[in-house]
Motif scaffolding. Structure first.
Motif, mmCIF file in Angstrom:
data_model
loop_
_atom_site.group_PDB
_atom_site.id
_atom_site.type_symbol
_atom_site.label_atom_id
_atom_site.label_comp_id
_atom_site.label_asym_id
_atom_site.label_seq_id
_atom_site.Cartn_x
_atom_site.Cartn_y
_atom_site.Cartn_z
ATOM 1 N N PRO A 54 0.838 -1.195 0.000
ATOM 2 C CA PRO A 54 0.000 0.000 0.000
ATOM 3 C C PRO A 54 0.866 1.235 0.000
ATOM 4 O O PRO A 54 2.031 1.187 0.430
ATOM 5 C CB PRO A 54 -0.791 -0.140 1.315
ATOM 6 N N PRO A 55 0.366 2.336 -0.516
ATOM 7 C CA PRO A 55 1.180 3.552 -0.544
ATOM 8 C C PRO A 55 1.513 4.010 0.867
ATOM 9 O O PRO A 55 0.774 3.744 1.813
ATOM 10 C CB PRO A 55 0.249 4.553 -1.247
ATOM 11 N N GLN A 71 5.273 4.394 -7.227
ATOM 12 C CA GLN A 71 4.194 5.268 -6.797
ATOM 13 C C GLN A 71 3.658 6.082 -7.961
ATOM 14 O O GLN A 71 4.375 6.414 -8.906
ATOM 15 C CB GLN A 71 4.679 6.222 -5.686
ATOM 16 N N ASN A 125 -5.875 11.259 -2.169
ATOM 17 C CA ASN A 125 -5.537 9.855 -2.406
ATOM 18 C C ASN A 125 -6.448 9.230 -3.464
ATOM 19 O O ASN A 125 -6.011 8.384 -4.245
ATOM 20 C CB ASN A 125 -5.629 9.059 -1.102
ATOM 21 N N ALA A 161 -4.548 0.735 -3.539
ATOM 22 C CA ALA A 161 -4.319 2.096 -3.042
ATOM 23 C C ALA A 161 -5.611 2.711 -2.510
ATOM 24 O O ALA A 161 -5.609 3.428 -1.496
ATOM 25 C CB ALA A 161 -3.736 2.962 -4.158
#
Length: 356
Positions: A7-8, A337, A155, A235
């Motif tokens: 996950p980010p 990313q 996000n 994400a």
């Protein structure tokens, strides 16, 4: 060897800005749909909350409405959607709808910050030291909750960017499908009108090339769709977890602030004790700030076996020379990313590029 899409990294939370009262010219935000003021749990009292949708699928089984229309309204958005390639229309609409979601969360966060300022100003106007101090501290907490909504919207914008890569690949595959269909129709027409035409041989050779090109393009589409869908929604859900866990931290400390407010009734003529818990209120703010600073995102890994080269083909196949030249696709290595810098706008129609 299997790797995983992590996950980010969590969004670094900014430090608290100590309460600062500021006048606000904005009007209070309206209550959200389904909310009824009057108590902490009053919004759950409506019947609609109990009647949840238990359907196993969100795909509608109903046809057009009673008046024969589909229920969709025409607008500039629908006009732009009509110019999209047939293959990418549905995802185009999905991405467009997500853009409205991003805007709504951003606006909700700004309204929350405005309401926090209004709460602080109201507390000051009561001339009650206890209410003034507690309302000011709660306003700080509500302001932080508003910042969380804005961060969550950012996000979601990253999530939309990953979906755009699938949409662009779908748009680039459509011409190869159309070309193959056009050649097939032309062959059928000639076979019906001129069965002995020498052009049939050339068209059949061209059809073989078009089918080979389309076969590679379809493989690219399948590879990119699976990889990017996994990356995008990993994400997306990581952002939901971050938002909810930070909201929980702020809500729990806000309830601690309410515990400092003495609501013991008094009779007319009696004076309330002097409020001397301002230091405890500041400590609660410090505790909340410390908890947010020490917060980390802990999630199970999402497994992936996707290792694609620049042409969205398996790396091993490309290195052995087994991949044919096909539509040029820009892909990111797994785990990299998403960077919004330089991202084209949603309405920009992708230009398919084919190398035959």
């Amino acid at each position: 060897m299997s790797s995983s899409i992590l996950p980010p990294p969590y969004t670094p939370h900014r430090t608290f800005l100590f309460p600062r009262r500021a006048a606000s010219n904005q009007s209070p935000a309206a209550y959200p749909a389904g909310y009824f003021p009057g108590g902490l749990f009053a919004k759950y009292a409506n019947d609609g909350y109990e009647k949840r949708n238990r359907s196993l699928s969100l795909r509608s089984k109903k046809g057009p409405t009673s008046d024969g229309s589909s229920g969709r309204r025409f607008g500039f958005g629908s006009m732009r959607a009509s110019t999209q390639p047939e293959l990418s229309k549905k995802l185009y609409r999905l991405i467009k709808s997500e853009n409205h979601v991003v805007s709504n969360y951003t606006n909700a966060g700004r309204e929350q910050i405005s309401i926090a300022s209004q709460l602080s100003d109201w507390g000051l106007s009561t001339n009650d030291d206890a209410i003034s101090d507690i309302s000011d501290k709660i306003g700080v907490m509500l302001s932080e909750l508003g910042e969380l909504e804005i961060t969550y919207a950012q996000n979601l914008e990253d999530f939309r960017t990953v979906l755009k890569s699938i949409r662009n690949v779908e748009a680039s595959v459509q011409p190869s499908r159309d070309k193959r269909a056009k050649i097939t129709d032309e062959i059928q027409r000639l076979k019906y009108r001129e069965p002995q035409s020498p052009k049939l041989v050339l068209l059949e050779q061209e059809l073989v090339r078009a089918e080979a090109e389309n076969l590679v393009a379809e493989a690219q589409l399948s590879n990119v769709t699976r990889q990017k869908m996994k990356e995008a929604y990993a994400a997306h859900f990581a952002a939901i977890v971050e938002r909810s866990q930070k909201q929980e931290i702020l809500a729990k400390h806000s309830r601690r602030l309410l515990g400092l407010l003495d609501d013991t009734p008094v009779v007319p003529g009696d004076a309330r004790p002097t409020f001397d818990l301002d230091r405890d209120a500041r400590q609660i703010l410090a505790d909340a700030e410390e908890d947010l600073r020490n917060w980390t995102l802990e999630l199970e890994e999402v497994p992936t076996n996707s290792h694609l080269d620049a042409n969205a083909m398996p790396s091993s196949v490309a290195s052995s020379g087994g991949a044919a030249t096909s539509p040029v696709l820009e892909t990111r290595p797994p785990g990299q990313q998403v960077n919004l810098a330089g991202t084209e706008d949603l309405e920009t129609e992708p230009k398919p590029e084919l190398i035959v």
